[in-house]
Write an enzyme that holds these catalytic residues in place. Structure first.
Site, PDB file in Angstrom:
ATOM      1  N   LYS A  76     -50.817 -56.176  -3.588  1.00  0.00           N
ATOM      2  CA  LYS A  76     -50.687 -55.434  -4.833  1.00  0.00           C
ATOM      3  C   LYS A  76     -49.685 -54.301  -4.591  1.00  0.00           C
ATOM      4  O   LYS A  76     -49.677 -53.702  -3.504  1.00  0.00           O
ATOM      5  CB  LYS A  76     -52.055 -54.872  -5.237  1.00  0.00           C
ATOM      6  CG  LYS A  76     -52.067 -54.141  -6.584  1.00  0.00           C
ATOM      7  CD  LYS A  76     -53.494 -53.696  -6.968  1.00  0.00           C
ATOM      8  CE  LYS A  76     -53.530 -52.960  -8.310  1.00  0.00           C
ATOM      9  NZ  LYS A  76     -54.889 -52.552  -8.700  1.00  0.00           N
ATOM     10  N   SER A 151     -56.621 -53.671 -13.444  1.00  0.00           N
ATOM     11  CA  SER A 151     -55.214 -53.455 -13.196  1.00  0.00           C
ATOM     12  C   SER A 151     -54.570 -54.432 -12.220  1.00  0.00           C
ATOM     13  O   SER A 151     -53.356 -54.551 -12.186  1.00  0.00           O
ATOM     14  CB  SER A 151     -55.018 -52.032 -12.638  1.00  0.00           C
ATOM     15  OG  SER A 151     -55.603 -51.923 -11.346  1.00  0.00           O
ATOM     16  N   SER A 175     -61.027 -53.112 -11.545  1.00  0.00           N
ATOM     17  CA  SER A 175     -59.663 -53.645 -11.459  1.00  0.00           C
ATOM     18  C   SER A 175     -59.467 -54.862 -10.562  1.00  0.00           C
ATOM     19  O   SER A 175     -58.398 -55.461 -10.570  1.00  0.00           O
ATOM     20  CB  SER A 175     -58.691 -52.551 -11.009  1.00  0.00           C
ATOM     21  OG  SER A 175     -58.352 -51.726 -12.101  1.00  0.00           O
TER      22      SER A 175
END
Lengths: 484, 486
Positions: A76, A151, A175
């Site tokens: 990420k 997210s 998330s």
């Protein structure tokens, strides 16, 4: 090759069915061909990936036993990567190349894992739909008109679209689990303090926790083994002995008590989602688990408490982005105040600004007690709910999100509707408990996630339950029809 | 109208730790800008603080030294404001749960009165960097400022007093005592000129016995002298305003050490809302009794105890003992001199007299003294055994200061040895008497009362002739005998 799990890749690398370089090149090819559809990567590090793969092949040839050695995966874009652009989904960091690695990045490097690139995300991890990224929204591989969740939407979509067998992610208020649910993959957020936050760009420090996303619980266990460590550079990291998360995957479920909180099945829960989750709970029962109804009475306070604490922490955490030392700086600032105002005004997107404003307000003189002080009280009550519950049950199960993936724009103008996406996941972060999501069915051809919540440092138990569920079902091996 | 001044101090004390409070960077003074600032000090994304144990130890030592309660649970908070020398956009400090609770410090005033100043609390925090507004000299175009983050993250304790001081003398006495305590503990280098101790002074005036007046805060005073002048000026200013019927504005003022004037920096209305909240990156630090007792067992001798010991061991007055015990380096110089010379009183006099005058004149600390304790003791020994007189001793001291060697070699080289040979002295006396018959006559005619004064003339003449080397006591005796004999 791209359909293989990490466990299978690790085996085949050793049986020399293919080399790390071959599977790496294959996945890089797939990314370059297909990711225009999903926008799941911000940066693809092809050259570096091939170099890492070649090194891994040398290690494998000399008998390296690290399960992640030679396995391609993605990070990420919230994890700092030495010499590789790290944007955190923001214009603010559109030029930021860190001179250091996050602890998580170091751990995967040391294991010989091959980084394919950095995945897209909501700006500074603030969002539940991936629509707040400066680099454009990520599309859900199951339906490209729908959001992937957020997210960690880029990581989830990359795994769901079979562009990477696994990816790292972070979970501040759902998330990891919510996008895992919306993209039909398996994701786990460990106990707060299990994984070092060093080099992970902070959103809300007391809630942020790194975890993994993969195609199965077994793969998640393999990745978590590599990821978890005690790190002296993170004062909130807990010096707890490391365990082999793959070791207990095969344990039978007999004697395990699963609690079903009645508050997780109330108003707002999609009927199809509810049916799929209830069926999954039956499946756990069939596998030997004892099911018990429980109550988490302060559940309804989790979202409001979270939306005070997280913005409060972020309002301070994001102050360092001031255009002075690194990151975005406005053109031709006329004085210091102008430099601050325009660099931050132009560098941050709307949702980030909203949360900074909310957090600043909550901490202001005269409002602190009513907001931040109260929210901390609520946080303790929520934690206490779980402490009580875990006296009676080993694991808690329920839905991950109230409904399957929604269309772009459906909630982006209504922050509260968007915040309610995380109504079942947020309490876990407030309490610091481990939680995971695994696919448990489809509603209108879109995946539904089953959430499992464990006691502190009970990641092994969660992965065991999830693995047993995945031995008995095949929801985790479903792939979108459009993906070959 | 009779006015009364009320003063409270906030003192920033830089702790002499190896590394910064939350990172591994060095805190040494004077390095090239930004060479002692790591990713944490620069607040790079994803970096995290780790608290420095030595800073906690030093703060605990301070707390124990001022008889304060040690916060067993101490919590760091974030104080939020934007400034370029504050990289994170917040200062990590303590507010609700500081490491040092209420304590007290006793000060001795020139009147001989002892006064107790209460410490409200002391907390640990990080220092900010420095903005350098000398664009041109840094090679920037004129309008630019530089930022040096070497100091960012230097550990400080901020000591906050109760408003217990009533004039500049008391405030300065407190400041000096604090300086003495932290340097004796070895937790601060005490280098005021390098900013190792900085004072913020809160001042208000009120009618004697009346309610507290509105206060102003003057920040960043880094010398005792500035502090004294600043207080005197500010008190005068406030009284003037009030006597003209005006009101005092609550404001923060900045003192300029070059012009010796202070100006308002910001008023209460312009003050920041710092939005303090507990720092989620740092867990509360719990100090248990064992830790605190372990630290207590390592405490060195403190100024008060040392003063008492000096009074008793060396039979010094309270004032002398206080002066010599305040600074650890001065105290150890004194003790070394006293022991080696065997005369504490002379050692004290020389230290507070000649030596201290030299040090002040050349603005050097005792550590840099050009006369070692051993050499000073050697000099004192020669005074004691009457090899040289006090007057000659000053000449020898001067030579030692100039690096000409120890007392004995200087006395030999310059032939300064006191003339104690009675034959030689008698010869000199005879000579002076025969050269000054009228003075001898006058002396002999004078009555007993006037004679001692008249003796001075003869002593002066002989001292002149002997280059000051005549043993004064012996000389007196011989002179008297000869003059009185007729």
């Amino acid at each position: 090759m791209h359909k293989l799990t990490i466990a299978e890749i690790a085996r085949k690398l050793r049986s020399k069915e293919f080399s790390s370089e071959e599977i790496t090149r294959h996945l890089l090819q797939r990314i370059s061909e297909l990711d225009t559809r999903y926008n799941s990567f911000v940066t693809v590090t092809a050259e570096q990936a091939i170099a890492q793969a070649k090194q891994a092949d040398t290690r494998l040839a000399s008998g390296d036993t690290e399960p992640m050695c030679g396995v391609p995966f993605a990070h990420k874009d919230i994890f700092c990567t030495n010499s590789v652009l790290t944007t955190c989904g923001s214009k603010m960091l559109s030029n930021f190349v860190p001179p250091y690695d996050a602890c998580v990045v170091t751990n995967f490097k040391n294991a010989g894992a091959v980084m394919l690139g950095k995945t897209n995300m909501d700006e500074f991890a603030m969002g539940s739909s991936n629509e707040t990224s400066y680099y454009g929204p990520v599309k859900n591989p199951w339906d490209t008109n729908c959001v992937p969740g957020g997210s960690s939407g880029g990581s989830a979509a990359a795994v769901a679209a079979l562009l990477a067998p696994g990816a790292t992610a972070t979970d501040t208020g759902g998330s990891i689990r919510q996008p895992a649910a919306l993209c039909g993959i398996t994701g786990i957020k460990p106990t707060y303090g299990r994984v070092s936050r060093w080099g992970m760009i902070a959103f809300a420090s007391s809630l942020d926790q790194a975890g993994v996303m993969a195609k199965s619980a077994e793969d998640a266990a393999i990745m978590l083994n590599t990821m978890a460590s005690f790190d002296e550079k993170d004062s909130t990291c807990v010096d707890q002995p490391l365990e082999d998360y793959t070791a207990g995957l095969g344990n039978p479920l007999a004697g395990v008590t699963v609690g079903i909180p009645k508050e997780y099945f109330g108003e707002g829960l999609n009927a199809g989602t509810q049916a799929a989750v209830e069926a999954a709970i039956k499946e756990l029962e069939k596998a030997g688990a004892k099911i018990k109804s429980i109550s988490l009475p302060h559940t309804h306070l989790a979202v409001p408490a979270y939306y005070v604490i997280a913005p409060a922490e972020c309002s301070a955490n994001l102050s360092r982005f001031d255009g002075v030392r690194y990151g975005y700086r406005c053109d031709e600032p006329k004085d210091l105040e102008d430099l601050y105002k325009r660099s931050r005004g132009e560098g941050f997107g709307d949702e980030v600004k909203r949360r900074i404003l909310v957090g600043t307000y909550c901490l202001s003189a005269g409002y602190y007690d009513a907001y931040y002080g109260k929210a901390q009280v609520v946080r303790r009550l929520i934690k206490q709910d779980f402490v009580e519950a875990f006296k009676e049950v080993d694991v808690i199960a329920g839905p991950t999100s109230p409904s399957p993936a929604f269309q772009f724009g459906a909630k982006s103008d209504d922050p509260v509707a968007m915040y309610l996406e995380d109504i079942y996941t947020i309490a876990t972060n407030l309490a610091g408990l481990p939680g995971m999501s695994l696919p448990c069915g489809l509603v209108d051809d879109k995946p539904v996630g089953l959430q499992l919540i464990g006691n502190y440092f009970a990641e092994g138990k969660l992965l065991n339950l999830a693995h047993q569920f995945q031995q008995a079902t095949d929801f985790h091996s479903l792939a979108p029809a459009s993906i070959a | 109208m009779e006015w009364e001044t009320v003063i409270g101090l906030e003192v920033h004390v830089q702790l002499a730790t190896q590394t910064k409070i939350f990172s591994g960077s060095s805190i040494a003074f004077g390095a090239e800008p930004n060479t002692q600032a790591c990713a944490i000090d620069l607040a790079m994304p994803g970096t995290l603080p780790v608290a420095n144990e030595q800073a906690f130890r030093y703060a605990t030592m301070f707390g124990l030294a001022v008889d304060a309660e040690i916060g067993k649970r101490s919590v760091f908070e974030r104080k939020n404001y934007f400034y370029p020398d504050l990289p994170k956009g917040y200062q990590t400090t303590q507010l609700e749960e500081p490491i040092v609770g209420p304590g007290n410090v006793d000060i001795l005033l020139s009147s001989g009165e002892q006064k107790r100043v209460r410490i409200h609390h002391a907390h640990l925090e990080e220092d900010a960097g420095k903005s350098v507004h000398e664009g041109a000299s840094l090679g920037f175009s004129q309008a630019m400022s530089g930022i040096d983050l070497n100091r960012a993250g230097t550990p400080l304790i901020e000591v906050v007093t109760e408003p217990d001081m009533r004039n500049a003398e008391e405030a300065v006495a407190f400041a000096r005592k604090l300086h003495s305590i932290v340097t004796s503990l070895g937790i601060c280098d005490g280098e005021m000129s390098q900013g190792s101790m900085r004072f913020d002074v809160n001042i208000s005036v009120r009618l004697k016995g009346g309610e507290l007046g509105t206060r102003t805060e003057t920040k960043n005073l880094n010398s005792f002298r500035f502090m004294e002048r600043c207080i005197e000026q500010e008190v005068e200013r406030q009284i003037e305003v009030l006597e003209e019927g005006g009101t005092i504005t609550q404001e923060t003022r900045l003192y300029d050490g070059d012009t010796h004037t202070a100006r308002a920096m910001r008023s209460k209305e312009e003050a920041n809302d710092y939005r303090y909240f507990p720092c989620p990156d740092l867990l509360p630090v719990i100090l248990d009794d064992d830790y605190i007792e372990q630290v207590r067992s390592t405490l060195p001798e403190l100024p008060d105890a040392r003063q008492k010991r000096f009074e008793e061991t060396y039979s010094l007055s309270a004032y002398d003992a206080g002066t010599l015990s305040a600074d650890a380096a001065v105290a150890s110089y004194f003790e070394a001199t006293a022991k080696a010379s065997g005369d504490a009183k002379l050692a004290a006099n020389w230290l507070m007299g000649e030596l201290s005058a030299k040090l002040n004149a050349e603005e050097i600390a005792i550590g840099g003294s050009k006369v070692s304790a051993e050499h000073l003791a050697g000099l004192i020994a020669r005074i004691k055994d009457q090899t040289i007189s006090n007057k000659i001793a000053k000449q020898v001291f001067e030579a030692m200061w100039n690096g000409e060697g120890d007392a004995d070699s200087i006395i030999d080289a310059k032939g300064l040895k006191q003339v104690s040979d009675s034959g030689a002295l008698e010869k000199m006396v005879d000579e002076v008497m025969s050269n000054n018959p009228s003075q001898v006559d006058n002396y002999r005619k004078a009555d007993e009362k006037k004679r001692p004064k008249m003796l001075g003339f003869f002593v002066g003449q002989i001292m002149k002739a002997s280059n000051g080397q005549a043993n004064p006591q012996q000389l007196n005796e011989i002179l008297k005998n000869k003059l009185d004999a007729e």
